[in-house]
Write an enzyme that holds these catalytic residues in place. Structure first.
Site, PDB file in Angstrom:
ATOM      1  N   TYR A 154       0.859  -1.096  -0.180  1.00  0.00           N
ATOM      2  CA  TYR A 154       0.023   0.163   0.239  1.00  0.00           C
ATOM      3  C   TYR A 154       0.834   1.390  -0.167  1.00  0.00           C
ATOM      4  O   TYR A 154       0.760   2.117  -0.863  1.00  0.00           O
ATOM      5  CB  TYR A 154      -0.915  -0.064   1.073  1.00  0.00           C
ATOM      6  CG  TYR A 154      -2.049   1.108   1.055  1.00  0.00           C
ATOM      7  CD1 TYR A 154      -2.751   1.232   0.462  1.00  0.00           C
ATOM      8  CD2 TYR A 154      -1.725   2.402   2.234  1.00  0.00           C
ATOM      9  CE1 TYR A 154      -3.715   2.350   0.385  1.00  0.00           C
ATOM     10  CE2 TYR A 154      -2.352   3.535   2.124  1.00  0.00           C
ATOM     11  CZ  TYR A 154      -3.397   3.445   1.378  1.00  0.00           C
ATOM     12  OH  TYR A 154      -4.306   4.667   1.307  1.00  0.00           O
ATOM     13  N   VAL A 186      -4.921   9.635   9.265  1.00  0.00           N
ATOM     14  CA  VAL A 186      -6.178   8.725   9.652  1.00  0.00           C
ATOM     15  C   VAL A 186      -7.490   9.376   9.500  1.00  0.00           C
ATOM     16  O   VAL A 186      -7.728  10.339  10.177  1.00  0.00           O
ATOM     17  CB  VAL A 186      -5.861   8.404  11.267  1.00  0.00           C
ATOM     18  CG1 VAL A 186      -7.126   7.320  11.607  1.00  0.00           C
ATOM     19  CG2 VAL A 186      -4.820   7.380  11.577  1.00  0.00           C
TER      20      VAL A 186
HETATM   21  N1  LIG Z   1      -9.513   6.899   4.540  1.00  0.00           N
HETATM   22  C1  LIG Z   1      -8.246   7.228   5.002  1.00  0.00           C
HETATM   23  O1  LIG Z   1      -8.016   6.745   6.087  1.00  0.00           O
HETATM   24  C2  LIG Z   1      -7.294   7.436   3.904  1.00  0.00           C
HETATM   25  C3  LIG Z   1      -5.872   7.783   4.563  1.00  0.00           C
HETATM   26  C4  LIG Z   1      -4.813   8.277   3.440  1.00  0.00           C
HETATM   27  C5  LIG Z   1      -5.160   8.140   2.209  1.00  0.00           C
HETATM   28  N2  LIG Z   1      -6.435   7.921   1.660  1.00  0.00           N
HETATM   29  C6  LIG Z   1      -6.670   7.794   0.181  1.00  0.00           C
HETATM   30  O2  LIG Z   1      -7.530   8.839  -0.260  1.00  0.00           O
HETATM   31  C7  LIG Z   1      -8.226   8.456  -1.261  1.00  0.00           C
HETATM   32  C8  LIG Z   1      -9.690   8.637  -0.963  1.00  0.00           C
HETATM   33  O3  LIG Z   1      -9.966   7.576  -0.019  1.00  0.00           O
HETATM   34  P1  LIG Z   1     -11.254   7.312   0.719  1.00  0.00           P
HETATM   35  O4  LIG Z   1     -11.176   7.357   2.238  1.00  0.00           O
HETATM   36  O5  LIG Z   1     -12.391   8.680   0.401  1.00  0.00           O
HETATM   37  O6  LIG Z   1     -11.870   6.100   0.337  1.00  0.00           O
HETATM   38  P2  LIG Z   1     -13.275   5.569  -0.389  1.00  0.00           P
HETATM   39  O7  LIG Z   1     -13.332   3.978  -0.503  1.00  0.00           O
HETATM   40  O8  LIG Z   1     -14.447   6.190   0.530  1.00  0.00           O
HETATM   41  O9  LIG Z   1     -13.243   6.139  -1.700  1.00  0.00           O
HETATM   42  C9  LIG Z   1     -12.438   5.722  -2.634  1.00  0.00           C
HETATM   43  C10 LIG Z   1     -13.293   5.320  -4.024  1.00  0.00           C
HETATM   44  O10 LIG Z   1     -12.432   4.974  -5.073  1.00  0.00           O
HETATM   45  C11 LIG Z   1     -13.355   4.113  -5.815  1.00  0.00           C
HETATM   46  N3  LIG Z   1     -12.618   3.180  -6.630  1.00  0.00           N
HETATM   47  C12 LIG Z   1     -12.040   2.013  -6.289  1.00  0.00           C
HETATM   48  N4  LIG Z   1     -11.341   1.287  -7.159  1.00  0.00           N
HETATM   49  C13 LIG Z   1     -11.480   2.137  -8.354  1.00  0.00           C
HETATM   50  C14 LIG Z   1     -11.587   1.909  -9.547  1.00  0.00           C
HETATM   51  N5  LIG Z   1     -10.644   0.967 -10.185  1.00  0.00           N
HETATM   52  N6  LIG Z   1     -11.887   2.944 -10.589  1.00  0.00           N
HETATM   53  C15 LIG Z   1     -12.677   4.061 -10.081  1.00  0.00           C
HETATM   54  N7  LIG Z   1     -12.887   4.185  -8.871  1.00  0.00           N
HETATM   55  C16 LIG Z   1     -12.375   3.232  -7.940  1.00  0.00           C
HETATM   56  C17 LIG Z   1     -14.153   3.363  -4.609  1.00  0.00           C
HETATM   57  O11 LIG Z   1     -15.424   2.829  -5.430  1.00  0.00           O
HETATM   58  C18 LIG Z   1     -14.553   4.318  -3.771  1.00  0.00           C
HETATM   59  O12 LIG Z   1     -15.549   5.156  -4.161  1.00  0.00           O
HETATM   60  C19 LIG Z   1      -7.660   7.171  -1.526  1.00  0.00           C
HETATM   61  O13 LIG Z   1      -6.688   7.061  -2.821  1.00  0.00           O
HETATM   62  C20 LIG Z   1      -7.006   6.561  -0.555  1.00  0.00           C
HETATM   63  O14 LIG Z   1      -6.073   5.839  -0.685  1.00  0.00           O
HETATM   64  C21 LIG Z   1      -7.507   7.449   2.481  1.00  0.00           C
END
Ligand SMILES: NC(=O)c1ccc[n+]([C@@H]2O[C@H](COP(=O)([O-])OP(=O)(O)OC[C@H]3O[C@@H](n4cnc5c(N)ncnc54)[C@H](O)[C@@H]3O)[C@@H](O)[C@H]2O)c1
Length: 249
Positions: A154, A186
Site C-alpha cells: 500500500y 487517519v
Molecule cells: N481513509 C483514509 O484513512 C485514507 C488515508 C490516507 C489516504 N487515503 C486515500 O484517499 C483517497 C480517498 O479515500 P477515501 O477514504 O475517500 O476512500 P473511499 O473508499 O471512500 O473512496 C475511494 C473510491 O475509489 C473508488 N474506486 C476503487 N477502485 C476504483 C477503480 N478501479 N476505478 C474508479 N474508482 C475506484 C471506490 O469505489 C471509492 O468510491 C484514496 O486514494 C485513499 O487511498 C485514505
C-alpha cells in the site's frame, strides 16, 4: 467563488473524500464530473449536487482501464470544451486483505492506486495541454511512514504516486499544468478497508496523533480545493500532509 467556470473531474467520487471534494467544488462554482465504478452511489452524489443548485454529472470511469480514461476525457472535452482540474482520488485500502504479503493483492494495489494515477496524469495533462490546469493526487502518510496492519504494497503504491507527482510537476510546468498531492493521515475508513475498521487499531492510531483525533473528509477536501484553485498558482510538485501532525513527530 474559487472555481467559477472550471470544469473538474474527480475519480472515486462516490464516497469519502472524493464525494466531499465534489460537493466542495460545486459550491465553489465548478462543473463537476463525478466518476467511480460504484454507479448507484456516484449517480446519487451528482443528484445531490444538482439538487442544491450545483452542476454535476456522473460518469463511470475505472481508473485501471486506459480505454475508460480515453472515453471519459473525450466525453468531457466534447461536452464542456476543456478540463481545468483533475483529482486522482480513487484508491483501494491497504487493509483489505488480512494477508499483508499477498502477491495477488500487491498487484491489485499497484493496478488501482499507482497505474490509476499514472493513467490519470497522462490523459488529464493531455487534455489540459495548451490551456493549463491543476492535477491533485491523493497519496497517504503510508507513502512515507510504516503503519502496522497495512499491506506491504500500500505504502509503495502511494510512494509511486508521490514520485509521479514531483516528476509530472516538472514535466508539465511549462504547459501551465500544476501537479500536487494531498497526503491524508487517519480519516474515516475507506470503502475497501477491513483491518483499519477495527476499533482497537483505530484507537491506537488516534492515540499517536498529536491533535488527538482522526481527520474529517471535509478537512481533506479543503486542501484539495486549495490546490485546485488559483490560490495555489505558484505551488507545484508538493505533497501537503493533512494528518493532524502524525508524521511531524
Ligand atoms: N481513509 C483514509 O484513512 C485514507 C488515508 C490516507 C489516504 N487515503 C486515500 O484517499 C483517497 C480517498 O479515500 P477515501 O477514504 O475517500 O476512500 P473511499 O473508499 O471512500 O473512496 C475511494 C473510491 O475509489 C473508488 N474506486 C476503487 N477502485 C476504483 C477503480 N478501479 N476505478 C474508479 N474508482 C475506484 C471506490 O469505489 C471509492 O468510491 C484514496 O486514494 C485513499 O487511498 C485514505
Amino acid at each position: 467563488m474559487r472555481l467559477a467556470d472550471k470544469v473538474t473531474l474527480i475519480t472515486g467520487a462516490s464516497s469519502g473524500m472524493g464525494r466531499a471534494a465534489a460537493h466542495t467544488f460545486a459550491r465553489e462554482g465548478a462543473t463537476v464530473v463525478v466518476t467511480d465504478v460504484e454507479d448507484a452511489d456516484g449517480t446519487a452524489v451528482a443528484e445531490e449536487i444538482r439538487a442544491t443548485g450545483g452542476q454535476a454529472e456522473y460518469r463511470r470511469l475505472d481508473v485501471t482501464d486506459e480505454a475508460s480514461w480515453t472515453a471519459a476525457i473525450a466525453d468531457v472535452l466534447e461536452r464542456y470544451g476543456k478540463l481545468d482540474v483533475l483529482v486522482n482520488n480513487a484508491g483501494i485500502s491497504g487493509t483489505f486483505d488480512p494477508d499483508l504479503t499477498s502477491t495477488e493483492f500487491y498487484d491489485r494495489l499497484m493496478q488501482v492506486n499507482a497505474r490509476g494515477v499514472f493513467l490519470g496524469i497522462k490523459h488529464g495533462a493531455a487534455a489540459m495541454s495548451g490551456r493549463g490546469g491543476s492535477i491533485v493526487n491523493l497519496t497517504s502518510i503510508s507513502a512515507s511512514i510504516g503503519q502496522p496492519g497495512v499491506h506491504l504494497g500500500y505504502g509503495a503504491s502511494k510512494a509511486a504516486i508521490k514520485s509521479m507527482t514531483t516528476t509530472a510537476s516538472v514535466h508539465y510546468a511549462r504547459d501551465g499544468i500544476r501537479v500536487n498531492a494531498v497526503a491524508p493521515g487517519v480519516l474515516p475508513p475507506m470503502r475497501t478497508s477491513r483491518g483499519s475498521t477495527d476499533p482497537v487499531w483505530r484507537a491506537k492510531q488516534i492515540e499517536g496523533i498529536p491533535m488527538g483525533r482522526a481527520g474529517e473528509v471535509q478537512e481533506v477536501a479543503d486542501v484539495i480545493l486549495f490546490l485546485a484553485s488559483a490560490e495555489s498558482s505558484y505551488v507545484t510538485g508538493v505533497e501537503i500532509l493533512a494528518d493532524g501532525g502524525f508524521t511531524a513527530q
